[in-house]
Design a protein around this motif. Structure first.
Motif, short mmCIF file in Angstrom:
data_model
loop_
_atom_site.label_atom_id
_atom_site.label_comp_id
_atom_site.label_asym_id
_atom_site.label_seq_id
_atom_site.Cartn_x
_atom_site.Cartn_y
_atom_site.Cartn_z
N VAL A 99 -8.38 3.81 0.46
CA VAL A 99 -8.01 1.93 0.56
C VAL A 99 -8.59 0.04 1.10
O VAL A 99 -9.98 1.13 1.79
N SER A 100 -8.93 -0.48 0.25
CA SER A 100 -10.07 -1.10 -0.18
C SER A 100 -9.35 -2.36 -0.06
O SER A 100 -8.63 -3.28 -0.21
N ASP A 101 -10.48 -3.42 0.78
CA ASP A 101 -10.42 -4.61 1.15
C ASP A 101 -10.52 -5.37 -0.03
O ASP A 101 -11.81 -4.39 -0.91
N GLY A 102 -11.08 -6.40 0.04
CA GLY A 102 -11.43 -7.24 -1.33
C GLY A 102 -13.13 -8.04 -0.59
O GLY A 102 -13.25 -7.86 0.76
N ALA B 147 0.57 -1.34 0.23
CA ALA B 147 -0.15 -0.05 -0.11
C ALA B 147 1.21 0.75 -0.30
O ALA B 147 0.23 1.97 -0.38
N HIS B 148 2.01 1.04 0.92
CA HIS B 148 3.32 2.08 0.54
C HIS B 148 3.08 2.73 -0.71
O HIS B 148 3.34 3.36 -1.29
N PHE B 149 3.41 1.82 -1.62
CA PHE B 149 3.46 2.01 -2.85
C PHE B 149 3.14 1.94 -3.65
O PHE B 149 3.28 3.54 -4.46
N ARG C 107 -4.93 7.44 -4.75
CA ARG C 107 -5.68 8.02 -4.13
C ARG C 107 -6.76 6.80 -3.66
O ARG C 107 -7.75 7.26 -3.23
N MET C 108 -6.94 6.31 -4.76
CA MET C 108 -7.56 4.39 -4.44
C MET C 108 -7.28 3.13 -5.14
O MET C 108 -6.77 3.34 -5.89
N MET C 109 -7.35 2.58 -4.35
CA MET C 109 -6.38 1.38 -3.98
C MET C 109 -6.61 -0.06 -3.65
O MET C 109 -7.73 0.29 -2.36
N MET C 110 -7.23 -1.12 -4.59
CA MET C 110 -7.67 -1.97 -3.77
C MET C 110 -6.91 -3.17 -3.62
O MET C 110 -6.11 -3.90 -4.40
N VAL C 111 -5.66 -3.70 -2.84
CA VAL C 111 -4.79 -4.19 -2.10
C VAL C 111 -6.20 -5.63 -1.98
O VAL C 111 -6.88 -5.81 -1.06
#
Length: 551
Positions: free
Chosen positions: A379-382, A57-59, A400-404
């Protein structure tokens, strides 16, 4: 005298400023060196998976590579799901781990090199004399190929004295891939001609275009051609002019916007892999649409591609703008001025409550979007719930929107994503969107998220007392629903147990606390957890699409 572990730590800290992890026997000397001998910041998480997730997420939030660390054996095996996600999502990071001694495995050791290889990650093992050089090579590999790497320190080598740390060379990173050769030149000419003669041109960009820094060039190309634009879920906000942007394509896209995409006669795709979800399972483009793709992949990534150029998205977009500028008589389409983009992007508003008396997630998502601070990083979970934030919460840029977790189709990576994002953007508001299933799976790192983000963090838990995606896909087929259900959990109480503020949300009025929280000084407020008691009967459109395909 510096140890082997110190050589790794000191060299790593030259290029990486954040390390996330859990301490154990295998990485104790490494973490001691990080803490005492470098300026790198170590943030503890409570589960080893969370270490890799936080570095990932940092990257995604900053574009800067970070490191994760765990001990050997059980500590390492706990990282594998997150490591597989980073491989699938092409996220560079370095996982520093302890490993079996050079004399051979002990009863609690496993073949870590084989396990890492099984999920697609390469391992570099340090020796007594080459720790610094090996560290640089590992970083170079991660950045060059945009993948995670494992940097292993054998147990019996970790504390050996290794002499002064020599100045290591900087990692060598290849230049952006320029379009080269007769074929690429000819294909760019064909794309430029197709765009200039198109009546309804369309540009689609993904996360690869953002990573390439192509935003300005793509904006110029859209203006030059009069094209409508859109992005993949991971590329949202890549086009600078939102007036003619249709938002996200695929199952998260609005119906009106997706209908306009099917009207396009020419489409050019930049830095997007065109997976089944982006492509709406093959139905994004109409059969008559000429589709071109520009990507650094070795070849076109979808059967519907009619022309392909292997190149960096920014360089290719700039080349197309230059060609169109030079071309005499190049036409500009007026299509985008003739359509109502705002109306096309509209989503269903929803009711306050669904038929079962629980909160309608659509209306809740819409109201939350109105109340969240504008500086938000989501940040989004699945899980099934991913549709709500992706549809209703606009963000300013792809970082500004990431889905890890979605690349590997996993859940349970939400809470530690907050940790990595908040270290990357400490002054921004980090917003987690998670389901109750994934939230419980990663609950150990609720404490990590609260500790790291404090008043800069807010979590929205879509609590339908079920694994919603499974209910939608398999419950509707008549399979036993017992394994798909979760006893309703009080996430607000969980929040209070680790020093956060929790609010149970059963009606829209209960979201008033988010409005007052957003107005408070982040230094004075606590991390906020909103426990939304939503209805599972409202199915997200992207999930309806999956149900249709699988029926």
């Amino acid at each position: 005298m510096p140890t082997v572990s110190a050589h790794v730590a000191l060299t790593l800290a030259t290029h990486i400023d954040h390390v996330f992890g859990v301490m154990g026997n295998g990485n104790a000397y490494f973490l001691d060196a990080i803490e005492k001998q470098t300026d790198a910041v170590f943030t503890a998480v409570r589960h080893e998976q969370g270490a890799v997730v936080a570095a990932d997420a940092h990257f995604r939030a900053s574009g800067r590579i970070a490191a994760a660390t765990s001990t050997y054996g059980a500590g390492f095996t706990n990282t594998l799901t997150a490591l597989a996600e980073a491989v699938q999502a092409h996220v560079p990071l370095v996982l520093v781990v302890g490993d079996e001694p050079t004399s051979g495995p002990r009863p609690w050791d496993v073949d870590q090199i084989a396990m890492a290889s099984a999920v697609g990650a390469r391992t570099y093992t340090t020796g007594h004399a080459d720790a610094a050089a090996t560290t640089v090579i590992a970083i170079e590999h991660a950045l060059t190929y945009r993948v995670p790497v494992v940097l292993a320190i054998p147990y019996d080598v970790a504390s050996l004295e290794a002499g002064p740390v020599a100045e290591a060379p900087a990692p060598r990173i290849p230049e952006p891939l320029a379009p080269r050769g007769e074929f690429a030149d000819g294909m760019l000419h064909e794309i430029a001609h197709a765009l200039s003669s198109a009546e309804r041109p369309f540009l689609l960009a993904g996360r690869g275009a953002w990573l390439a820094g192509a935003s300005e060039a793509l904006g110029a190309l859209a203006e030059k051609t009069g094209a409508l634009t859109a992005s993949t879920a991971l590329g949202r906000g890549v086009f600078p002019d939102t007036r003619y942007d249709l938002g996200v394509t695929g199952g998260f896209g609005a119906d009106g916007a997706m209908q306009l995409v099917r009207e396009a006669d020419v489409a050019v795709v930049f830095g997007a892999s065109l997976n089944q979800f982006t492509m709406r399972f093959g139905e994004l483009f109409a059969p008559g649409t000429r589709v071109f793709q520009i990507d650094v992949a070795p070849a076109a990534t979808h059967a519907h591609i009619g022309g392909f150029v292997r190149a960096d998205a920014r360089l290719a977009a700039e080349a197309l703008v230059e060609r169109l500028t030079r071309a005499s008589g190049a036409a500009r389409s007026s299509w985008r001025e003739s359509v109502d983009v705002s109306a096309a992007r509209a989503y269903a508003e929803g009711d306050e409550l669904a038929a079962d008396g629980r909160l309608d997630p659509r209306s809740a998502a819409r109201r939350i979007a109105e109340l969240l601070p504008e500086d938000r990083v989501v940040v989004s979970d699945g899980g099934h719930f991913i549709g709500w934030a992706n549809m209703y919460w606009p963000v300013a840029a792809p970082d500004r929107m990431m889905m890890v977790g979605t690349a590997f189709q996993s859940i349970g990576q939400g809470w530690p994503s907050v940790v990595g994002a908040t270290r990357a953007r400490p002054e921004q508001t980090i917003v987690l969107t998670s389901g109750d299933g994934g939230g419980l799976m990663a609950i150990a790192d609720l404490e990590s998220a609260v500790r790291a983000a404090a008043g800069h963090g807010v979590a929205v838990v879509w609590n339908d007392a079920a694994y919603g995606a499974e209910v939608n896909l398999y419950g509707l087929k008549g399979l036993a629903e017992g394994p798909m259900l979760i006893p309703e959990v009080d996430f607000a109480a969980f929040a209070g147990a680790v020093g956060a503020e929790g609010v149970v949300v059963r009606r829209l009025d209960d979201l008033e606390r988010l409005r007052t929280w957003a107005a408070e000084d982040p230094a004075e407020r606590r991390f906020l957890v909103l426990d939304l008691r939503i209805s599972g009967t409202v199915v997200a459109p992207y999930q309806q699409e999956i149900i249709r395909v699988n029926s």
